[in-house]
Design an enzyme around this catalytic site. Structure first.
Site, short mmCIF file in Angstrom:
data_model
loop_
_atom_site.label_atom_id
_atom_site.label_comp_id
_atom_site.label_asym_id
_atom_site.label_seq_id
_atom_site.Cartn_x
_atom_site.Cartn_y
_atom_site.Cartn_z
N ASP A 67 0.82 -1.22 0.00
CA ASP A 67 0.00 0.00 0.00
C ASP A 67 0.85 1.27 0.00
OD1 ASP A 67 0.69 -0.96 2.59
OD2 ASP A 67 -0.78 0.34 3.54
N HIS A 68 2.17 1.11 0.12
CA HIS A 68 3.07 2.26 0.10
C HIS A 68 4.00 2.27 -1.12
CE1 HIS A 68 2.17 3.50 4.32
NE2 HIS A 68 1.82 2.23 4.38
N HIS A 263 -3.86 7.47 6.55
CA HIS A 263 -3.59 6.03 6.59
C HIS A 263 -4.57 5.33 7.52
CE1 HIS A 263 -1.28 2.26 7.29
NE2 HIS A 263 -0.77 2.50 6.09
#
Length: 302
Positions: A67-68, A263
């Protein structure tokens, strides 16, 4: 448009939702653009936000969870497709070199743009030093090696017109005293004051640790993960994350001026609760609970 602003491209943790894309954050700093943690779908979010590949100068990855970082492949290929006319520099944990290489060359394409790699090797590493800022990194506490980034503008001087007039300094002599530090027995300190450089910190997946506080110390803007609400603090600790209250307490203790929470776990549907818990932790500065495509200007100088 502010010349120094955060453009939020995505705010979801681990799993995107109908309303939140995977991570992606562009910091516009005067004429440069620093893209942090481009998750899956970042290229499309850039289009929606009016961000072009030409706007990018640095790619900064905190760690290699998907996800990063999964958006790196598309962003890098878009940089080459658009033939960006300047060099791009990529920063990431050196231990993740194999992941960066796989993403950079995930499929066939024609390389037209040089991408310099300056990996993060350890604590406090200075990754870039330009006239406009220095960029360094600090280690965080997560199941995989992870780093946060801190950008600091050099301190400068603000000339004081009334003091200049008092000492009869005008015209070309103003530039001369700035260059030489004194003029006719008058020092630069007599006619100016310190102008503190602006500071920005970016902190993603981590538990509370020394690196968090070092990065956040007296920054004008702190972008920080708050994956969980306070009632799920055990999950946060187990998985290497922060709660809204923990993130806000860091900002409170470090003298942060503008706190940006992001986040968020897909388990939560009520963003206002993150703000309530942050305020309950005693943070009194400017506060933004991030949402996709939000723009947040850096605070004006005091």
């Amino acid at each position: 448009m502010s010349s120094r602003e955060l453009v939020v491209l995505g705010t979801a943790s681990q799993v995107p939702t109908r309303h939140r894309n995977h991570n992606g954050y562009l910091l516009r700093w005067d004429g440069e653009g620093l893209l942090f943690d481009p998750g899956e779908g970042t290229q499309r979010q850039m289009l929606r936000a009016g961000v072009a590949a030409h706007d990018l100068n640095r790619l900064c990855v905190t760690h290699f969870h998907g996800d990063h970082s999964l958006g790196l492949a598309g962003v890098i290929q878009r940089i080459n497709l658009d033939r960006v006319p300047h060099e791009i520099t990529a920063h990431y944990p050196r231990s993740g070199k194999r992941f960066f290489d796989r993403l950079r060359y995930a499929t066939a394409y024609r390389e037209t743009v040089p991408i310099a790699e300056v990996p993060v090797d350890g604590e406090g590493a200075v990754l870039a030093a330009t006239p406009a800022y220095t960029l360094d990194a600090r280690g965080l506490s997560h199941p995989v090696e992870s780093y946060g980034y801190r950008l600091v503008e050099p301190d400068g001087r603000r000339m004081l017109p009334e003091r200049l007039a008092e000492h009869g300094i005008k015209g070309p002599d103003i530039g001369r005293i700035q260059r030489e530090g004194s003029l006719g027995g008058v020092s630069l300190d007599d006619v100016s004051e310190l102008r503190r450089g602006q500071r920005f910190a970016f902190i993603m997946d981590t538990r509370l640790c020394d690196g968090v506080y070092a990065l956040a110390d007296r920054v004008d803007m702190l972008v920080i993960e708050s994956t969980f609400l306070n009632e799920d603090i055990e999950l946060a600790v187990d998985h290497g994350h922060l709660t809204a209250g923990q993130a806000a307490s860091v900002a409170r203790d470090c003298g942060v001026r503008h706190l940006v929470l992001t986040h968020f776990s897909q388990r939560y549907t009520e963003p206002d609760e993150f703000e309530r818990q942050a305020r309950a932790a005693g943070f009194e500065g400017e506060l933004s609970v991030a949402h996709d495509l939000m723009r947040v200007a850096l605070p004006k100088r005091r």
